[in-house]
Every structure is written in structure tokens, then in C-alpha cells.
Write an enzyme that holds these catalytic residues in place. Structure first.
Site, PDB file in Angstrom:
ATOM      1  N   TYR A 134      -3.442  -7.157 -10.909  1.00  0.00           N
ATOM      2  CA  TYR A 134      -2.248  -7.088 -10.081  1.00  0.00           C
ATOM      3  C   TYR A 134      -2.481  -7.838  -8.763  1.00  0.00           C
ATOM      4  CZ  TYR A 134       1.124  -5.157  -6.823  1.00  0.00           C
ATOM      5  OH  TYR A 134       2.090  -5.027  -5.858  1.00  0.00           O
ATOM      6  N   ASP A 206      -8.261   0.639 -13.289  1.00  0.00           N
ATOM      7  CA  ASP A 206      -6.823   0.740 -13.042  1.00  0.00           C
ATOM      8  C   ASP A 206      -6.154   0.916 -14.408  1.00  0.00           C
ATOM      9  OD1 ASP A 206      -4.106   0.261 -12.677  1.00  0.00           O
ATOM     10  OD2 ASP A 206      -4.405  -1.263 -11.129  1.00  0.00           O
ATOM     11  N   LYS A 231       4.699   3.626 -11.754  1.00  0.00           N
ATOM     12  CA  LYS A 231       5.041   3.003 -13.036  1.00  0.00           C
ATOM     13  C   LYS A 231       5.275   4.089 -14.108  1.00  0.00           C
ATOM     14  CE  LYS A 231       4.543  -0.744 -10.686  1.00  0.00           C
ATOM     15  NZ  LYS A 231       3.496  -0.681  -9.756  1.00  0.00           N
TER      16      LYS A 231
END
Ligand SMILES: Cc1ncc(COP(=O)(O)O)c(C=O)c1O
Length: 416
Positions: A134, A206, A231
Site C-alpha cells: 500500500y 498486513d 476495509k
């Protein structure tokens, strides 16, 4: 007078009912051991002890900044809401359970959770991080933490040997995402955990893309799991939040110290929303996976599509590792078009009617995204290209609408 007396009597009666009820409710869950529950039952009941004062089945939103003390230091375990809040505590207990961990901590965003992990380190320490991740994590590492004397080495983690080649006596943290955002690369968590153990470094995974429904990195030897709860955990695109889960009590103490000292805590309303989201995680994820598979194959067979990145294809380089460490392949994917001119890419991105063009992912509604100009714009172009992230790459977060409608929408947008 009479009515006041009745109120008092009713009040006493009510108190005794509550006392009995709280005994009943607080003992009922002890008949079940969370670890024996199947995943759906666990997601619904994790951390959800009925409120002892009323029996409320949902945790109340304790919208308070402080707690009254009977005398200095004489309190009920809650002093000031940056340090403790009952709604946050219920969520943190839930977070631990859904990742098969002992401890959970909630943060005001996924980035704040990442920030807390890096703050475990000291100047001179080194981090080995995946080269595909990300963009906001990359920005935090390079733009915020490098200037405090931390060194970040970015490697292709599809092959754990690349990590081993970068390890030295300063390595204190290995940071990976699997599947990665946005290229869906897979890291072998157990192999990387073994490397981390050998060099005495922490491994943080993650787990945002997979969610705890599909993957539990602590079970494979990771020290910390990180989530952008924004999310899949929240699941409804209505909250920004982050989470850390771990097994080690000492690590939990250090991270809790950072959480309360730096203050990036979520509010109680947001904690409530994430707890509510978690209750349907398994049902949503089943549908994300089903829709994801249909759309991945539709794209792969479409004449205008050049390449599709989805870890459920048997010829995906990480397929066999994904199959061992995940319970399904999820609804995240990315693709490139044969006509990858900026004009055509922009046309596709702007023409969908059900897929909304927006950052973020993991909500019930489908989203389409252009990583190069949106979620990953903070990574310099040369770095992006070097790591395989083309300017023309399009990312999808496949929602839980009817797959036929989603396919028709993409078909119309992509054209012939
Ligand atoms: C994989 C991944 N990790 C971390 C984050 C950061 O989370 P947040 O936006 O909640 O700070 C994101 C956000 O998109 C993400 O996709």
C-alpha cells in the site's frame, strides 16, 4: 408519594432482576470455548459479552472522555478514554479472538497502527519491507520515519531468499503484505517467520487484503498482524480504523504504551461500527470470494484484457502458497488492458456504473481504482514501474452485489 414509592420499589426489583440476569448472561458464554467454535460463530460472538448493567446484547457506545473516581486512584479500571474505553476494549477483545491471538489493539486508522509498530524501533534499526505494498505504508516509511534514522530495505518477497540476503545485525522488523496491494503477490508467511525468528526480528503481516476469514498469520509464526479495519473488518465504507493483534504479553505492553502515549485511538462509535462489521465478515467474505472468482475469469477471457492479477488462478506464481495459507482467494484483483493508452484507461475507469471510482476497498459495494494516480501515487513512478506496477493498471475491489450485474457493468465499460 405513592408513585415515588412504586418507583423505588420497581427500582429495587429491577436491580435484582439485573443482578440475576448479569449472572446468567456472564456465565452463559463461559460454557463455550471460543477456540472450539467454527469461524462464523466466532466472528458473531467474539468479545460480545452482554452488557452487565442491562443485559444489552450489543456493546453500548461509551461516549465519554473520562470516568468518575470515588477517591484518587479508586476507579473501575477506566481512568481517561485515551487510555481505556469499554467499547474499545470490547472491540480489542474481539480483534484478538478473530485473529487467533491473545491481544488486540485498535487505532484511529490502519496507518496509525503501522506507525505504532515502527515506533517499537530505535535509530539505526533496519526494516526489510515488501517492495509491493500500500502506497501510504511506503510513504510513512520513507517520508516520516527515514529522517529519524531508520533504514528500510525493499525486497521482492515472493522469494524468501531475497529477504535472507538483506538480513544483518540491525534488522529488527520484517514487514510484509500478502496478498499485496495492488499486484496480488503472495509471501510465504511461515518461511518468512522462520527467517525473522533466526535473526531475532519481528515479523508483522498486513492482513488487510485477506481478512481474518481467509488467513491468520499469527498461526503461521508472525509476531504481529496489522489490519486496516477501514476495509473488510468494517465492511461498509463508513469508518477509518486500524488494528494490531499479537500473542506476546510484553509486545502488547509496548504497543499499548505507544497507543496511549501517541494517542491515535479510535472513538467509541467507530469501535461499535467495526464490531458490527465483524459479525458479518464470514458471510460477506464468502460472497466476495464467489464474485471475485467469477469476475477474475470473466476478465481473463475478455478479448480486450492483457493481464489479470488474482491469486486464485492456478498459474499465478503464488497459487500453491496461497492455497496452503489462505482459505479462499478473495475479491481483490487488478488488470491491464491491451489498449493501455491513458485515454482508454481513463475511459474504462470513468464508465462503470455499479463499480464506483474511489480509493479504499473491502466494502459491500464494488470499487474501481487507478493505483498509479490514486492509492499508490505516493510511490515515485520509477519505483512503481521497477516493481511491476504499470501506469495502466486498474484495481478492483469486488463487492457483494449480484455477479451478473458486475460483469455486465465491466463489459460495458471495457467495450470490445
Ligand atoms: C493494504 C493496506 N494497508 C494499510 C492501509 C492503510 O489503512 P487506513 O487507510 O485505514 O489508514 C491500506 C489503505 O488502503 C491498505 O490498503
Amino acid at each position: 408519594m405513592l408513585s415515588a414509592q412504586m418507583t423505588v420499589m420497581y427500582g429495587k426489583f429491577r436491580t435484582s432482576i439485573i443482578t440475576i440476569q448479569s449472572c446468567l448472561v456472564s456465565t452463559s458464554l463461559h460454557f463455550y470455548k471460543m477456540e472450539n467454535m467454527k469461524i462464523g460463530t466466532k466472528f458473531i460472538h467474539a468479545g460480545a459479552e452482554p452488557d452487565p448493567s442491562t443485559g444489552a446484547i450489543m456493546i453500548p457506545i461509551y461516549q465519554t472522555s473520562t470516568y468518575v473516581q470515588a477517591a484518587p486512584g479508586q476507579h473501575k479500571g477506566f481512568e481517561y478514554a485515551r487510555s481505556q474505553n469499554p467499547t474499545r476494549k470490547a472491540l480489542e477483545d474481539t480483534l484478538a479472538i478473530i485473529e487467533n491471538g491473545k491481544y488486540g489493539l485498535a487505532f484511529s486508522s490502519g496507518v496509525a497502527a503501522t506507525d505504532a509498530v515502527v515506533k517499537l524501533l530505535s535509530p539505526g534499526d533496519e526494516v526489510i519491507a515488501t517492495n509491493d505494498m500500500y502506497g501510504g505504508t511506503y510513504r510513512l516509511f520513507t517520508k516520516v520515519f527515514e529522517k529519524f534514522g531508520l533504514k528500510f530495505r525493499y525486497v521482492d518477497m515472493r522469494d524468501p531468499a531475497n529477504i535472507e540476503a538483506q538480513v544483518n545485525e540491525h534488522t529488527k522488523l520484517i514487514w510484509t503484505e500478502t496478498p499485496t496491494n495492488p499486484l496480488m503477490n503472495i509471501t510465504d508467511i511461515a518461511s518468512v517467520a522462520a527467517i525473522a525468528k533466526k535473526c531475532n526480528a519481528l515479523l508483522c503481516v498486513d492482513n488487510t487484503f485477506a481478512s481474518p476469514y481467509l488467513q491468520n498469520p499469527l498461526d503461521m509464526g508472525a509476531d504481529i498482524v496489522m489490519h486496516s479495519s477501514t476495509k473488510y473488518l468494517g465492511g461498509h465504507s463508513d469508518v477509518i480504523q486500524g488494528a494490531l493483534m499479537m500473542n506476546d504479553a510484553n509486545l502488547r505492553e509496548q504497543l499499548y504504551f505507544i497507543q496511549k502515549s501517541c494517542g491515535a485511538v479510535p472513538g467509541p462509535m467507530d469501535c461499535f461500527l467495526v464490531m458490527r462489521g465483524i459479525k458479518t465478515l464470514h458471510v460477506r467474505m464468502q460472497r466476495h470470494c464467489e464474485n471475485g472468482e467469477k469476475i477474475a475469469y470473466f476478465l481473463r477471457n475478455h478479448p480486450a484484457i492483457a493481464e489479470v492479477f488474482w491469486c486464485g488462478f492456478e498459474d499465478h506464481p503464488g497459487y500453491y502458497i496461497a492455497k496452503t495459507q489462505m482459505r479462499g482467494f478473495g475479491g481483490m484483483m487488478s488488470f491491464t488492458l491491451k489498449d493501455n493508452s491513458p485515454a482508454n484507461v481513463t475511459k474504462v475507469l470513468s464508465s462503470t456504473r455499479i463499480f464506483s471510482l474511489a480509493e479504499s476497498l473491502g466494502g459491500v459495494e464494488s470499487l474501481i481504482n487507478h493505483p498509479a494516480s490514486m492509492t499508490h501515487a505516493s510511490i515515485p513512478r520509477e519505483e512503481r514501474i521497477k516493481n511491476g506496477l504499470a501506469d495502466s493498471l486498474i484495481r478492483l475491489s469486488v463487492g457483494i452485489e449480484d455477479a451478473e450485474d458486475l460483469i455486465e457493468d465491466l463489459n460495458n465499460a471495457i467495450g470490445k
